[in-house]
Design a protein around this motif. Structure first.
Motif, PDB file in Angstrom:
ATOM      1  N   ALA A  11       0.823  -1.211   0.000  1.00 56.26           N
ATOM      2  CA  ALA A  11       0.000   0.000   0.000  1.00 56.26           C
ATOM      3  C   ALA A  11       0.857   1.262   0.000  1.00 56.26           C
ATOM      4  O   ALA A  11       0.475   2.279  -0.587  1.00 56.26           O
ATOM      5  CB  ALA A  11      -0.936   0.000   1.204  1.00 56.26           C
ATOM      6  N   SER A  12       2.010   1.202   0.622  1.00 54.71           N
ATOM      7  CA  SER A  12       2.894   2.362   0.684  1.00 54.71           C
ATOM      8  C   SER A  12       3.666   2.594  -0.605  1.00 54.71           C
ATOM      9  O   SER A  12       4.142   3.699  -0.853  1.00 54.71           O
ATOM     10  CB  SER A  12       3.889   2.207   1.835  1.00 54.71           C
ATOM     11  N   SER A  13       3.800   1.559  -1.415  1.00 58.88           N
ATOM     12  CA  SER A  13       4.685   1.687  -2.580  1.00 58.88           C
ATOM     13  C   SER A  13       3.999   1.509  -3.935  1.00 58.88           C
ATOM     14  O   SER A  13       4.595   1.865  -4.954  1.00 58.88           O
ATOM     15  CB  SER A  13       5.819   0.670  -2.467  1.00 58.88           C
ATOM     16  N   VAL A  14       2.789   0.986  -3.973  1.00 57.58           N
ATOM     17  CA  VAL A  14       2.159   0.642  -5.248  1.00 57.58           C
ATOM     18  C   VAL A  14       2.060   1.854  -6.186  1.00 57.58           C
ATOM     19  O   VAL A  14       2.286   1.728  -7.384  1.00 57.58           O
ATOM     20  CB  VAL A  14       0.784  -0.027  -5.043  1.00 57.58           C
ATOM     21  N   VAL A  15       1.784   3.004  -5.663  1.00 59.17           N
ATOM     22  CA  VAL A  15       1.711   4.216  -6.464  1.00 59.17           C
ATOM     23  C   VAL A  15       2.898   5.134  -6.169  1.00 59.17           C
ATOM     24  O   VAL A  15       3.316   5.905  -7.019  1.00 59.17           O
ATOM     25  CB  VAL A  15       0.374   4.947  -6.191  1.00 59.17           C
ATOM     26  N   ALA A  16       3.463   5.027  -4.997  1.00 58.90           N
ATOM     27  CA  ALA A  16       4.525   5.952  -4.578  1.00 58.90           C
ATOM     28  C   ALA A  16       5.765   5.856  -5.469  1.00 58.90           C
ATOM     29  O   ALA A  16       6.331   6.882  -5.857  1.00 58.90           O
ATOM     30  CB  ALA A  16       4.903   5.693  -3.117  1.00 58.90           C
ATOM     31  N   ILE A  17       6.190   4.664  -5.793  1.00 56.26           N
ATOM     32  CA  ILE A  17       7.424   4.515  -6.574  1.00 56.26           C
ATOM     33  C   ILE A  17       7.277   5.117  -7.970  1.00 56.26           C
ATOM     34  O   ILE A  17       8.099   5.945  -8.375  1.00 56.26           O
ATOM     35  CB  ILE A  17       7.886   3.045  -6.586  1.00 56.26           C
ATOM     36  N   VAL A  25       7.640  15.232  -6.233  1.00 55.24           N
ATOM     37  CA  VAL A  25       6.868  15.206  -4.987  1.00 55.24           C
ATOM     38  C   VAL A  25       7.756  14.645  -3.888  1.00 55.24           C
ATOM     39  O   VAL A  25       8.737  13.949  -4.154  1.00 55.24           O
ATOM     40  CB  VAL A  25       5.583  14.349  -5.105  1.00 55.24           C
ATOM     41  N   SER A  26       7.391  14.933  -2.659  1.00 50.83           N
ATOM     42  CA  SER A  26       8.144  14.385  -1.532  1.00 50.83           C
ATOM     43  C   SER A  26       7.782  12.913  -1.343  1.00 50.83           C
ATOM     44  O   SER A  26       6.730  12.455  -1.797  1.00 50.83           O
ATOM     45  CB  SER A  26       7.833  15.164  -0.253  1.00 50.83           C
ATOM     46  N   VAL A  27       8.643  12.205  -0.656  1.00 47.72           N
ATOM     47  CA  VAL A  27       8.381  10.789  -0.379  1.00 47.72           C
ATOM     48  C   VAL A  27       7.109  10.653   0.449  1.00 47.72           C
ATOM     49  O   VAL A  27       6.274   9.779   0.181  1.00 47.72           O
ATOM     50  CB  VAL A  27       9.586  10.140   0.335  1.00 47.72           C
ATOM     51  N   LEU A  28       6.933  11.502   1.423  1.00 45.18           N
ATOM     52  CA  LEU A  28       5.746  11.436   2.273  1.00 45.18           C
ATOM     53  C   LEU A  28       4.467  11.669   1.455  1.00 45.18           C
ATOM     54  O   LEU A  28       3.485  10.942   1.620  1.00 45.18           O
ATOM     55  CB  LEU A  28       5.861  12.456   3.405  1.00 45.18           C
ATOM     56  N   ALA A  29       4.490  12.647   0.567  1.00 39.27           N
ATOM     57  CA  ALA A  29       3.315  12.900  -0.280  1.00 39.27           C
ATOM     58  C   ALA A  29       3.038  11.708  -1.192  1.00 39.27           C
ATOM     59  O   ALA A  29       1.882  11.340  -1.415  1.00 39.27           O
ATOM     60  CB  ALA A  29       3.528  14.164  -1.101  1.00 39.27           C
ATOM     61  N   ALA A  30       4.092  11.089  -1.708  1.00 39.95           N
ATOM     62  CA  ALA A  30       3.915   9.928  -2.582  1.00 39.95           C
ATOM     63  C   ALA A  30       3.312   8.754  -1.811  1.00 39.95           C
ATOM     64  O   ALA A  30       2.423   8.064  -2.315  1.00 39.95           O
ATOM     65  CB  ALA A  30       5.250   9.528  -3.195  1.00 39.95           C
ATOM     66  N   VAL A  31       3.782   8.518  -0.590  1.00 40.58           N
ATOM     67  CA  VAL A  31       3.241   7.423   0.223  1.00 40.58           C
ATOM     68  C   VAL A  31       1.786   7.702   0.591  1.00 40.58           C
ATOM     69  O   VAL A  31       0.937   6.802   0.507  1.00 40.58           O
ATOM     70  CB  VAL A  31       4.111   7.191   1.478  1.00 40.58           C
ATOM     71  N   PHE A  32       1.470   8.939   0.964  1.00 41.00           N
ATOM     72  CA  PHE A  32       0.073   9.275   1.279  1.00 41.00           C
ATOM     73  C   PHE A  32      -0.818   9.115   0.053  1.00 41.00           C
ATOM     74  O   PHE A  32      -1.945   8.633   0.157  1.00 41.00           O
ATOM     75  CB  PHE A  32      -0.041  10.700   1.831  1.00 41.00           C
TER      76      PHE A  32
END
Length: 92
Positions: A11-17, A25-32
């Motif tokens: 859930a944290s990486s499916v869209v964030a990466i 974007v920041s890593v935190l924004a990507a994870v959210f």
């Protein structure tokens, strides 16, 4: 038990990466963003997690030779899933 550990990582990486590769974007924004997309589309992304797991296991079962085909296929499909999911949630 391992699914309980894998689910938050997925859930944290499916869209964030892909988002981090595509936009500034920041890593935190990507994870959210990734978590928001998973919460808005839980069943399709649960199916996607299963497909990723099954194809990866299949690729590993062939003495890693199958990963030559599986990894690019999953990368391409993941990119399209990211684009569809992020554009769908931005339209709201």
């Amino acid at each position: 038990a391992s699914a309980l550990l894998a689910a938050p990582v997925f859930a944290s990486s499916v869209v964030a990466i892909p988002l981090l590769l595509d936009r500034q974007v920041s890593v935190l924004a990507a994870v959210f963003t990734s978590w928001r997309v998973v919460m808005e589309h839980p069943l399709p992304l649960a199916l996607w997690a299963f497909i990723v797991m099954a194809l990866t296991a299949l690729g590993m079962a062939t003495l890693l030779i199958g990963l030559i085909v599986v990894v690019p296929l999953l990368a391409h499909a993941s990119w399209h899933a990211y684009r569809d999911c992020v554009l769908a949630t931005e339209g709201d």
